[in-house]
Enzyme design. Sequence first.
Site, PDB file in Angstrom:
ATOM      1  N   PRO A  36     -16.648  15.289  -9.628  1.00  0.00           N
ATOM      2  CA  PRO A  36     -16.607  14.012 -10.348  1.00  0.00           C
ATOM      3  C   PRO A  36     -15.574  13.960 -11.476  1.00  0.00           C
ATOM      4  O   PRO A  36     -14.823  12.978 -11.592  1.00  0.00           O
ATOM      5  CB  PRO A  36     -18.037  13.887 -10.901  1.00  0.00           C
ATOM      6  CG  PRO A  36     -18.867  14.605  -9.889  1.00  0.00           C
ATOM      7  CD  PRO A  36     -18.031  15.763  -9.429  1.00  0.00           C
ATOM      8  N   LYS A  57      -7.024   8.182  -1.499  1.00  0.00           N
ATOM      9  CA  LYS A  57      -8.350   8.643  -1.026  1.00  0.00           C
ATOM     10  C   LYS A  57      -8.812   9.902  -1.769  1.00  0.00           C
ATOM     11  O   LYS A  57      -9.023  10.956  -1.172  1.00  0.00           O
ATOM     12  CB  LYS A  57      -8.322   8.904   0.484  1.00  0.00           C
ATOM     13  CG  LYS A  57      -7.987   7.678   1.313  1.00  0.00           C
ATOM     14  CD  LYS A  57      -8.129   7.959   2.806  1.00  0.00           C
ATOM     15  CE  LYS A  57      -7.755   6.777   3.657  1.00  0.00           C
ATOM     16  NZ  LYS A  57      -6.298   6.479   3.706  1.00  0.00           N
ATOM     17  N   ASP A  86      -3.272   4.262  -2.175  1.00  0.00           N
ATOM     18  CA  ASP A  86      -4.184   4.756  -1.129  1.00  0.00           C
ATOM     19  C   ASP A  86      -4.119   6.279  -1.071  1.00  0.00           C
ATOM     20  O   ASP A  86      -3.532   6.853  -0.162  1.00  0.00           O
ATOM     21  CB  ASP A  86      -3.748   4.102   0.204  1.00  0.00           C
ATOM     22  CG  ASP A  86      -4.548   4.589   1.400  1.00  0.00           C
ATOM     23  OD1 ASP A  86      -5.671   5.088   1.203  1.00  0.00           O
ATOM     24  OD2 ASP A  86      -4.048   4.459   2.530  1.00  0.00           O
ATOM     25  N   GLY A  94       0.647  -2.721   8.975  1.00  0.00           N
ATOM     26  CA  GLY A  94       1.900  -1.976   8.862  1.00  0.00           C
ATOM     27  C   GLY A  94       2.846  -2.296   9.994  1.00  0.00           C
ATOM     28  O   GLY A  94       3.660  -3.217   9.933  1.00  0.00           O
ATOM     29  N   ARG A  95       2.696  -1.564  11.102  1.00  0.00           N
ATOM     30  CA  ARG A  95       3.665  -1.638  12.200  1.00  0.00           C
ATOM     31  C   ARG A  95       3.858  -3.024  12.823  1.00  0.00           C
ATOM     32  O   ARG A  95       5.003  -3.350  13.172  1.00  0.00           O
ATOM     33  CB  ARG A  95       3.313  -0.582  13.264  1.00  0.00           C
ATOM     34  CG  ARG A  95       3.674   0.816  12.790  1.00  0.00           C
ATOM     35  CD  ARG A  95       2.982   1.884  13.584  1.00  0.00           C
ATOM     36  NE  ARG A  95       1.544   1.871  13.348  1.00  0.00           N
ATOM     37  CZ  ARG A  95       0.707   2.748  13.862  1.00  0.00           C
ATOM     38  NH1 ARG A  95       1.150   3.700  14.647  1.00  0.00           N
ATOM     39  NH2 ARG A  95      -0.582   2.687  13.581  1.00  0.00           N
ATOM     40  N   LYS A 137       0.835  -1.210   0.000  1.00  0.00           N
ATOM     41  CA  LYS A 137       0.000   0.000   0.000  1.00  0.00           C
ATOM     42  C   LYS A 137       0.867   1.256   0.000  1.00  0.00           C
ATOM     43  O   LYS A 137       1.690   1.455   0.884  1.00  0.00           O
ATOM     44  CB  LYS A 137      -0.911   0.012   1.233  1.00  0.00           C
ATOM     45  CG  LYS A 137      -1.840   1.219   1.279  1.00  0.00           C
ATOM     46  CD  LYS A 137      -2.875   1.091   2.375  1.00  0.00           C
ATOM     47  CE  LYS A 137      -2.411   1.564   3.718  1.00  0.00           C
ATOM     48  NZ  LYS A 137      -2.253   3.017   3.846  1.00  0.00           N
ATOM     49  N   ASP A 166     -13.063  14.924  -4.789  1.00  0.00           N
ATOM     50  CA  ASP A 166     -13.111  16.181  -5.532  1.00  0.00           C
ATOM     51  C   ASP A 166     -14.350  16.149  -6.410  1.00  0.00           C
ATOM     52  O   ASP A 166     -15.173  15.241  -6.276  1.00  0.00           O
ATOM     53  CB  ASP A 166     -11.818  16.319  -6.373  1.00  0.00           C
ATOM     54  CG  ASP A 166     -11.398  17.773  -6.574  1.00  0.00           C
ATOM     55  OD1 ASP A 166     -12.262  18.588  -6.951  1.00  0.00           O
ATOM     56  OD2 ASP A 166     -10.213  18.082  -6.352  1.00  0.00           O
ATOM     57  N   THR A 201     -11.936   6.456  10.332  1.00  0.00           N
ATOM     58  CA  THR A 201     -12.028   5.890  11.684  1.00  0.00           C
ATOM     59  C   THR A 201     -11.461   6.848  12.739  1.00  0.00           C
ATOM     60  O   THR A 201     -11.602   6.608  13.927  1.00  0.00           O
ATOM     61  CB  THR A 201     -11.303   4.534  11.774  1.00  0.00           C
ATOM     62  OG1 THR A 201     -10.040   4.667  11.149  1.00  0.00           O
ATOM     63  CG2 THR A 201     -12.090   3.447  11.107  1.00  0.00           C
TER      64      THR A 201
HETATM   65  O1  C5P Z   1       0.731   0.280  11.285  1.00  0.00           O
HETATM   66  P1  C5P Z   1      -0.699  -0.107  11.147  1.00  0.00           P
HETATM   67  O2  C5P Z   1      -0.918  -1.591  10.991  1.00  0.00           O
HETATM   68  O3  C5P Z   1      -1.592   0.494  12.204  1.00  0.00           O
HETATM   69  O4  C5P Z   1      -1.104   0.544   9.740  1.00  0.00           O
HETATM   70  C1  C5P Z   1      -2.419   0.579   9.276  1.00  0.00           C
HETATM   71  C2  C5P Z   1      -2.473   1.274   7.947  1.00  0.00           C
HETATM   72  O5  C5P Z   1      -3.844   1.401   7.582  1.00  0.00           O
HETATM   73  C3  C5P Z   1      -1.911   2.677   7.931  1.00  0.00           C
HETATM   74  O6  C5P Z   1      -1.357   2.917   6.625  1.00  0.00           O
HETATM   75  C4  C5P Z   1      -3.128   3.571   8.128  1.00  0.00           C
HETATM   76  O7  C5P Z   1      -2.990   4.812   7.527  1.00  0.00           O
HETATM   77  C5  C5P Z   1      -4.186   2.750   7.403  1.00  0.00           C
HETATM   78  N1  C5P Z   1      -5.551   3.016   7.855  1.00  0.00           N
HETATM   79  C6  C5P Z   1      -5.961   2.852   9.168  1.00  0.00           C
HETATM   80  N2  C5P Z   1      -7.252   3.107   9.526  1.00  0.00           N
HETATM   81  C7  C5P Z   1      -8.117   3.496   8.604  1.00  0.00           C
HETATM   82  C8  C5P Z   1      -7.739   3.664   7.276  1.00  0.00           C
HETATM   83  C9  C5P Z   1      -6.429   3.401   6.939  1.00  0.00           C
HETATM   84  O8  C5P Z   1      -5.160   2.485  10.009  1.00  0.00           O
HETATM   85  N3  C5P Z   1      -9.359   3.690   8.951  1.00  0.00           N
END
Ligand code: C5P
Length: 242
Positions: free
Chosen positions: A74, A69, A67, A221-222, A40, A72, A131
């Site tokens: 259409p 997002k 990603d 991610g992390r 991503k 704007d 979120t």
């Molecule tokens: O590091 P982690 O697993 O928390 O990363 C989650 C990824 O998902 C990040 O790139 C974050 O920006 C993305 N994301 C999120 N919550 C959302 C939409 C996207 O954590 N509602």
Amino acid sequence: MNPFSPANPKDRIIFALDVDHFHEAQHWVTLLKDRVGLFKVGKQLFTHSGPKVIDMIAQKGQRVFLDLKYHDIPNTVAKAGEEATKHRVTMFNLHALGGFEMMKKTVEASRAVAKTLGISRPIILAVTILTSMDEENLKEVGIQGPLMEEVACLASLAQKAGMDGVVASPKEIGIIRERCGEKFLIVTPGIRHPTDKKDDQKRTLTPKEAIEAGADYLVIGRPIKEAKDPIESVQKIVEDIS
Ligand code: C5P
């Protein structure tokens, strides 16, 4: 069964390349190549490195979730969607709050470009309510809620406009499945094992719980990036959802 929903567990994992340098992105793609389903690329990395980061991932034979997002008028989003399609990304996303016409036009534009190129069009996902927003924040921008109802309403609108699915928090999977059915893709971030640090994620599920709740893809991610052994961490996730 959703034709886009991957059969192979590793293909359900989307690794969030939340890094700020091209060479760092290169390091992670080389390390996790063929161990996850997609990489991503978000606003930070794309703003820093531009489309060359997409090309780098593709050259390594890997797939991209762009990603950015989009939100704007259409025509503008449809044009951006055309460019994402030309870059041959596997997925990209936009904000459902941009409205029905914006979403519909974008799907049509992406489909037309893909046809010209002789490729399949990317999966297009909608973001419902971020979120990071709670009910109080929604009221501040004039949306009366309840939040879950807004999420469900936007997911249904996205589906009517031809979107393939949504990005949703673990908590929202149930209501979206109920309203939009089995064939609508759900991509879920906020994934943690019980022993992981939660970081800034408040409502988390384990990989297995999220898949059981109805998610098709997991954005992670992390928990991988900050693990002592990232490859072992990916293997643990694959085992968990197998
Ligand atoms: O590091 P982690 O697993 O928390 O990363 C989650 C990824 O998902 C990040 O790139 C974050 O920006 C993305 N994301 C999120 N919550 C959302 C939409 C996207 O954590 N509602």
